[in-house]
Design an enzyme around this catalytic site. Structure first.
Site, PDB file in Angstrom:
ATOM      1  N   LYS A  17       0.860  -1.198   0.000  1.00 27.09           N
ATOM      2  CA  LYS A  17       0.000   0.000   0.000  1.00 27.09           C
ATOM      3  C   LYS A  17       0.889   1.239   0.000  1.00 27.09           C
ATOM      4  O   LYS A  17       2.060   1.192   0.401  1.00 27.09           O
ATOM      5  CB  LYS A  17      -0.950   0.030   1.199  1.00 27.09           C
ATOM      6  CG  LYS A  17      -0.278   0.090   2.599  1.00 27.09           C
ATOM      7  CD  LYS A  17       0.060   1.476   3.114  1.00 27.09           C
ATOM      8  CE  LYS A  17       0.641   1.435   4.524  1.00 27.09           C
ATOM      9  NZ  LYS A  17       1.435   2.606   4.893  1.00 27.09           N
ATOM     10  N   PRO A 100       9.629  -4.311   0.069  1.00 25.86           N
ATOM     11  CA  PRO A 100      10.678  -3.965   1.025  1.00 25.86           C
ATOM     12  C   PRO A 100      10.113  -3.816   2.432  1.00 25.86           C
ATOM     13  O   PRO A 100       8.966  -3.382   2.608  1.00 25.86           O
ATOM     14  CB  PRO A 100      11.211  -2.625   0.520  1.00 25.86           C
ATOM     15  CG  PRO A 100      10.697  -2.462  -0.849  1.00 25.86           C
ATOM     16  CD  PRO A 100       9.487  -3.318  -1.003  1.00 25.86           C
ATOM     17  N   ALA A 103       9.379  -0.021   5.225  1.00 18.48           N
ATOM     18  CA  ALA A 103       9.326   0.944   4.131  1.00 18.48           C
ATOM     19  C   ALA A 103       8.062   1.805   4.146  1.00 18.48           C
ATOM     20  O   ALA A 103       7.920   2.704   3.321  1.00 18.48           O
ATOM     21  CB  ALA A 103       9.414   0.201   2.794  1.00 18.48           C
ATOM     22  N   GLY A 104       7.120   1.485   5.054  1.00 11.00           N
ATOM     23  CA  GLY A 104       5.845   2.222   5.043  1.00 11.00           C
ATOM     24  C   GLY A 104       4.928   1.731   3.937  1.00 11.00           C
ATOM     25  O   GLY A 104       3.985   2.417   3.543  1.00 11.00           O
ATOM     26  N   LEU A 105       5.208   0.518   3.447  1.00 12.26           N
ATOM     27  CA  LEU A 105       4.414  -0.036   2.350  1.00 12.26           C
ATOM     28  C   LEU A 105       3.459  -1.141   2.824  1.00 12.26           C
ATOM     29  O   LEU A 105       2.760  -1.760   2.022  1.00 12.26           O
ATOM     30  CB  LEU A 105       5.332  -0.581   1.241  1.00 12.26           C
ATOM     31  CG  LEU A 105       6.245   0.467   0.579  1.00 12.26           C
ATOM     32  CD1 LEU A 105       7.236  -0.206  -0.379  1.00 12.26           C
ATOM     33  CD2 LEU A 105       5.415   1.500  -0.195  1.00 12.26           C
ATOM     34  N   GLY A 107       3.877  -4.161   4.004  1.00 12.34           N
ATOM     35  CA  GLY A 107       4.118  -5.558   3.612  1.00 12.34           C
ATOM     36  C   GLY A 107       3.776  -6.569   4.698  1.00 12.34           C
ATOM     37  O   GLY A 107       3.050  -7.534   4.435  1.00 12.34           O
ATOM     38  N   GLY A 108       4.259  -6.347   5.898  1.00 13.61           N
ATOM     39  CA  GLY A 108       4.020  -7.299   6.998  1.00 13.61           C
ATOM     40  C   GLY A 108       2.533  -7.458   7.290  1.00 13.61           C
ATOM     41  O   GLY A 108       2.039  -8.576   7.482  1.00 13.61           O
ATOM     42  N   SER A 109       1.808  -6.342   7.293  1.00  7.36           N
ATOM     43  CA  SER A 109       0.369  -6.383   7.558  1.00  7.36           C
ATOM     44  C   SER A 109      -0.362  -7.117   6.439  1.00  7.36           C
ATOM     45  O   SER A 109      -1.265  -7.919   6.680  1.00  7.36           O
ATOM     46  CB  SER A 109      -0.191  -4.962   7.649  1.00  7.36           C
ATOM     47  OG  SER A 109       0.462  -4.244   8.667  1.00  7.36           O
ATOM     48  N   ASP A 142      -2.800  -1.118  10.429  1.00  9.75           N
ATOM     49  CA  ASP A 142      -3.251  -1.006   9.039  1.00  9.75           C
ATOM     50  C   ASP A 142      -3.679  -2.351   8.450  1.00  9.75           C
ATOM     51  O   ASP A 142      -3.871  -2.477   7.244  1.00  9.75           O
ATOM     52  CB  ASP A 142      -2.200  -0.313   8.155  1.00  9.75           C
ATOM     53  CG  ASP A 142      -0.851  -1.004   8.192  1.00  9.75           C
ATOM     54  OD1 ASP A 142      -0.764  -2.104   8.762  1.00  9.75           O
ATOM     55  OD2 ASP A 142       0.121  -0.445   7.641  1.00  9.75           O
TER      56      ASP A 142
END
Ligand code: C5P
Length: 291
Positions: A17, A100, A103-105, A107-109, A142
């Site tokens: 995201k 990555p 990164a604020g993207l 991914g983990g969530s 998130d």
């Protein structure tokens, strides 16, 4: 969440995201910050592969830097589902990591939510989307967003999600500078400045329905940029480097470290992406919200 069956395994795509808007409207008594944010899923994916395994949970990952212990959100998602559904089955789970980290993207969530949706199918639990959304919300700030639509307005810690349908097709060039930023550290250093006027998100309601990419690009906003740039001055330099290209707008995603620029045309995004790769300022991904 897209789930496919591939050679006897379930393959779940977990998208990244970006935040198009992020304002912090207060600090809560539980220590979290009250947000107003607009998030959008984009076509950069991790993949979660799931297959039956008699009793044990076996978790492996393509990236050896990622902890595969009980602290990993994927394992927390499995434990949560086992507890709630009272299903006591095992699973062999492999995570192909492309988004990555730090990164604020998201991914983990996203991986955790992909795991919930995939296991719901594999273990034939039969939870509906609403039940999965509620479980997802227990895993992080998130995570609920990843269990709902592609674009959404989010409030609270980020877990109060109002999906929104957008017709605006965007192409993004994401730059990951090669290092992680810790969300909790960023929030620790963030101080609410009561003299600052809060940015209003309501503009996005119209822009996402009938606006142009240019208009959207001009309204990108992230309150965390200031503190993140103070902590990591090299990220401000990267943002300045992005400003030299013909993006409609550029922004830090979430608490960083990834930055992105927004384009109207895929060909423009690809061309800028090629030129950014040559600058060696980080990993470059050309993605879209239209997938
Ligand atoms: O919930 P999540 O694991 O994404 O949050 C990571 C950390 O970021 C939290 O422990 C908290 O310190 C901070 N945070 C916050 N306010 C939010 C979201 C996160 O202070 N709305």
């Amino acid at each position: 969440m897209k789930i496919r069956e591939v050679q006897g395994r379930l393959k779940v795509a977990a998208p990244a995201k970006i935040n198009l808007f992020l304002e912090i409207v207060g600090k809560r008594s539980d220590g979290y910050h009250e947000l107003v944010t607009v998030m959008q899923k984009v076509s950069l994916f991790d993949y979660v592969f799931l297959e039956d395994n008699a009793e044990e949970v076996l978790f492996t990952c393509s990236n050896s830097k990622l902890s595969v212990g009980e602290d990993n959100l994927v394992l927390r998602a499995i434990r949560l589902l086992q507890k709630e559904s009272k299903v006591d089955k095992g699973v062999k789970i492999y995570l192909e990591k492309n988004i990555p980290m730090g990164a604020g993207l998201g991914g983990g969530s996203s991986d955790a939510v992909a795991t919930l949706f995939g296991l719901n199918r594999l273990w034939r639990i039969g939870y509906n989307e609403e039940q999965l959304l509620s479980l997802a919300g227990e895993l992080g700030s998130d995570t609920a967003f990843f269990a709902s639509g592609n674009t959404a307005f989010c409030k609270g810690r980020g877990e109060i999600v109002s999906p929104c349908v957008t017709k605006v097709k965007c192409y993004y060039v994401i730059v990951y500078p090669g290092f992680e930023v810790s969300t909790s550290v960023v929030y620790k250093y963030f101080k609410i400045d009561l003299t600052k006027k809060l940015k209003d998100v309501s503009l996005f309601a119209r822009l996402l329905v009938s606006g142009s990419v240019e208009e959207l690009g001009a309204c990108l906003f992230n309150r965390l940029e200031e503190v993140v740039f103070r902590l990591y001055p090299e990220l401000e330099k990267t943002k300045k480097a992005l400003a030299q290209f013909s993006f409609c707008g550029t922004l830090l995603s979430g608490s960083g470290s990834a930055l992105y620029g927004i384009c109207r045309k895929e060909s423009d995004a690809k061309e800028i992406g090629r030129r950014l790769k040559a600058l060696n300022i980080g990993d470059v991904f050309v993605v879209t919200n239209d997938f």
